[in-house]
Design an enzyme around this catalytic site. Sequence first.
Site, PDB file in Angstrom:
ATOM      1  N   GLY A  22       1.843   3.502  -8.079  1.00 46.33           N
ATOM      2  CA  GLY A  22       0.401   3.110  -8.347  1.00 46.33           C
ATOM      3  C   GLY A  22       0.151   1.818  -8.054  1.00 46.33           C
ATOM      4  N   ALA A 273       4.731  -1.950   0.454  1.00 44.67           N
ATOM      5  CA  ALA A 273       4.976  -3.435   0.768  1.00 44.67           C
ATOM      6  C   ALA A 273       3.595  -3.982   0.705  1.00 44.67           C
ATOM      7  CB  ALA A 273       5.261  -3.304   2.459  1.00 44.67           C
ATOM      8  N   ASP A 275       1.390  -3.927  -1.643  1.00 39.09           N
ATOM      9  CA  ASP A 275       1.187  -4.125  -3.329  1.00 39.09           C
ATOM     10  C   ASP A 275       2.219  -5.489  -3.552  1.00 39.09           C
ATOM     11  OD1 ASP A 275      -0.342  -1.909  -3.604  1.00 39.09           O
ATOM     12  OD2 ASP A 275       1.145  -0.874  -4.048  1.00 39.09           O
TER      13      ASP A 275
END
Length: 333
Positions: A22, A273, A275
């Site tokens: 998420g 990546a 995030d």
Amino acid sequence: MVALRGDGPLKLGGTMAVSVAGAESNVAIGLARLGHTVRWAGAVGDDEAGELVLRTLRAEGVDVRDAGRDPGAPTGLLLFEPRLPEVTRVHYYRAGSAGSRLGTDAVERAFAAAAPPRVLHLTGVTPALGAGARAACARALELAREHSVRVCVDVNFRSRLWSREDAAAVLRDWASYTDVLIASDDELPLCLRAGLGDRGERGGPAGRAGRGDQAGNGDRSGAQIADQAAGLLGLGVREVVVKLGARGATAYTGEGEVHRPARTVRAIDAVGAGDAFVAGYLSALLDGADVAGRLERAVTTGAFAVASRGDWEGAPTRAELGMLGAGDGAVLR
């Protein structure tokens, strides 16, 4: 969500690894590993999958007191299907999930704490889940304004969840609340009203290696990107940070633009990546670093993610930030 990662084409069966995923939770974990105090406001089902999500976040040092358990809806599910070395298909099962029914109570509890947060981070994923989740995000933005809290928005467009038109209808309203906007170059037009920052072709939803459901990093000119960033700055956004994949990232502010090339690492898995990049940028912002310093940490944390498998598993601790070396200096224009 709970994430199941296959070892090949799903139609052939095989084994699957169980984890959680998420966008917002990835950022929360990335910030917690860097030593920041983080609270996650969300909803999971009153089920074992939801317990896994909350247990993982708690284990990573994320405060989940504002998380709700929905007895009438399951925790969302995400399946990862690797198809090529740099392409992973994703399959969402989020319709009717607890996250799609997120209510305003979760964000109101977060802002009811003794001290308001220093930064509110939202992404374009949550409002795509449904009307309830969209209303919760809108309430969070209102509360951030009431409490003078800095707002960071990562566009994070997911074509599997909503259309570009629906995304633009929401994100263009969000721009007036946003202090730090983070996006890929193709995502910038989603936040702009027609005619603002439009120097030519807008750039369509080209494919990107990785999840395969986001807008892509097209071959768009620096002038087009700068024009669109200027349009967003004109709407009141203070920092527009454009992720350029292997080309690094550029930040635009009222003082000009700063570019930082990407770190050179062996790419293992591009998932997560973006995030990780956001977590690094916000971490440096919270530490009081200048824009160049924020980009430096962002491309570093992003590189750790690219060099590791999983959404958040490769996120570095503060002590590990120096493992990639000093790198080249930022390029200021």
